[in-house]
Design a protein around this motif. Structure first.
Motif, mmCIF file in Angstrom:
data_model
loop_
_atom_site.group_PDB
_atom_site.id
_atom_site.type_symbol
_atom_site.label_atom_id
_atom_site.label_comp_id
_atom_site.label_asym_id
_atom_site.label_seq_id
_atom_site.Cartn_x
_atom_site.Cartn_y
_atom_site.Cartn_z
ATOM 1 N N ASN A 152 0.897 -1.214 -0.033
ATOM 2 C CA ASN A 152 0.140 0.226 -0.148
ATOM 3 C C ASN A 152 0.910 1.127 -0.006
ATOM 4 O O ASN A 152 2.140 1.142 0.400
ATOM 5 C CB ASN A 152 -0.978 0.000 1.374
ATOM 6 C CG ASN A 152 -1.829 -1.137 1.451
ATOM 7 O OD1 ASN A 152 -2.566 -1.538 0.689
ATOM 8 N ND2 ASN A 152 -1.612 -1.697 2.579
ATOM 9 N N TYR A 195 -5.187 17.956 5.495
ATOM 10 C CA TYR A 195 -4.379 16.928 6.495
ATOM 11 C C TYR A 195 -3.546 17.638 7.626
ATOM 12 O O TYR A 195 -3.282 16.795 8.354
ATOM 13 C CB TYR A 195 -3.786 16.012 5.788
ATOM 14 C CG TYR A 195 -4.443 15.289 4.751
ATOM 15 C CD1 TYR A 195 -5.589 14.113 5.084
ATOM 16 C CD2 TYR A 195 -4.342 15.504 3.389
ATOM 17 C CE1 TYR A 195 -6.416 13.655 4.124
ATOM 18 C CE2 TYR A 195 -5.372 14.955 2.415
ATOM 19 C CZ TYR A 195 -6.030 13.826 2.623
ATOM 20 O OH TYR A 195 -6.802 13.361 1.899
ATOM 21 N N ASN A 241 -5.869 8.918 12.204
ATOM 22 C CA ASN A 241 -6.576 9.785 11.701
ATOM 23 C C ASN A 241 -6.444 9.781 10.053
ATOM 24 O O ASN A 241 -7.536 10.065 9.113
ATOM 25 C CB ASN A 241 -6.430 10.978 12.362
ATOM 26 C CG ASN A 241 -6.887 11.171 13.678
ATOM 27 O OD1 ASN A 241 -7.749 10.521 13.971
ATOM 28 N ND2 ASN A 241 -6.299 12.179 14.428
ATOM 29 N N SER A 244 -5.389 7.345 8.175
ATOM 30 C CA SER A 244 -6.218 5.941 7.608
ATOM 31 C C SER A 244 -7.461 6.003 7.361
ATOM 32 O O SER A 244 -8.244 5.864 6.421
ATOM 33 C CB SER A 244 -5.774 4.748 8.439
ATOM 34 O OG SER A 244 -5.842 3.630 8.030
ATOM 35 N N LEU A 245 -8.240 6.628 8.318
ATOM 36 C CA LEU A 245 -9.563 6.926 8.404
ATOM 37 C C LEU A 245 -10.071 8.058 7.060
ATOM 38 O O LEU A 245 -10.917 7.830 6.394
ATOM 39 C CB LEU A 245 -10.133 7.724 9.748
ATOM 40 C CG LEU A 245 -11.691 7.630 9.745
ATOM 41 C CD1 LEU A 245 -12.340 6.192 9.683
ATOM 42 C CD2 LEU A 245 -12.001 8.368 11.300
ATOM 43 N N ALA A 246 -9.258 9.130 7.082
ATOM 44 C CA ALA A 246 -9.459 10.262 6.179
ATOM 45 C C ALA A 246 -9.228 9.612 4.815
ATOM 46 O O ALA A 246 -9.968 10.097 3.982
ATOM 47 C CB ALA A 246 -8.569 11.361 6.386
ATOM 48 N N LEU A 247 -8.328 8.716 4.530
ATOM 49 C CA LEU A 247 -7.912 8.231 3.207
ATOM 50 C C LEU A 247 -8.686 7.046 2.942
ATOM 51 O O LEU A 247 -8.796 6.442 1.709
ATOM 52 C CB LEU A 247 -6.336 7.790 3.224
ATOM 53 C CG LEU A 247 -5.329 9.040 3.419
ATOM 54 C CD1 LEU A 247 -4.064 8.505 3.425
ATOM 55 C CD2 LEU A 247 -5.651 9.991 2.032
ATOM 56 N N GLY A 248 -9.316 6.649 3.974
ATOM 57 C CA GLY A 248 -10.419 5.246 3.533
ATOM 58 C C GLY A 248 -9.315 4.054 3.222
ATOM 59 O O GLY A 248 -9.796 3.168 2.487
ATOM 60 N N ALA A 249 -8.045 4.182 3.831
ATOM 61 C CA ALA A 249 -7.221 2.857 3.667
ATOM 62 C C ALA A 249 -6.138 2.655 4.854
ATOM 63 O O ALA A 249 -6.092 3.440 5.469
ATOM 64 C CB ALA A 249 -6.377 3.333 2.346
#
Length: 156
Positions: A51, A68, A84, A86-91
């Motif tokens: 990833n 960000y 945070n 990871s949540l914002a990027l959806g990955a």
């Protein structure tokens, strides 16, 4: 062989050494504007990791930070920052599997400061930063993670 392909292989070899080093710290890739820092890091992330999480910290306008930037300004805890992001990027952003790329890092002093905590508290996460005019930005910094980052310079 063209100069561009030689330089690309040279920086790729240096990035590979950084990736596998047992003494690896967060990386700051410095260089002039438009020399390919972001492209090199993105290509490296896609080729060498399962990833790649790309975060642009470039200011939207003079007084408007990246969406960000808040994640770095709210806390110095790299685990919270990563959660945070990871949540914002959806990955997922996972140590050993993800390259976290912080682009235009010179626009977010809190992100530069956070590298110390990534080095100390999340040494297994591969964090690479890109930025131009970093010398100017770093000279103006009141807090810089001396000894907690690796540097690599990309030349035109």
């Amino acid at each position: 062989m063209s100069d561009a392909s030689y330089m690309r292989r040279d920086v790729s070899a240096q990035l590979q050494e950084w990736k596998t080093s047992p003494f690896r710290k967060p990386l700051i890739l410095k260089g002039a504007r438009q020399v390919g820092k972001t492209k090199v890091l993105k290509e490296f992330g896609h080729a060498e990791f399962q990833n790649m999480a790309y975060v642009s910290l470039e200011r939207i306008a003079r007084d408007i930070p990246s969406e960000y930037a808040q994640f770095f300004e709210e806390t110095l805890d790299p685990h919270r920052i990563v959660a945070n992001l990871s949540l914002a990027l959806g990955a997922p952003i996972e140590a050993g599997r993800t390259l976290l790329v912080l682009d235009e890092v010179q626009d977010c002093p809190a992100a530069i400061n956070s590298l110390k905590y990534f080095c100390e508290d999340m040494p297994d996460l591969h964090v690479a930063c890109a930025g131009s005019l970093l010398g100017v930005a770093l000279a103006a910094e009141s807090s810089f993670p001396v000894g907690k980052v690796d540097f690599l310079t990309l030349f035109p």
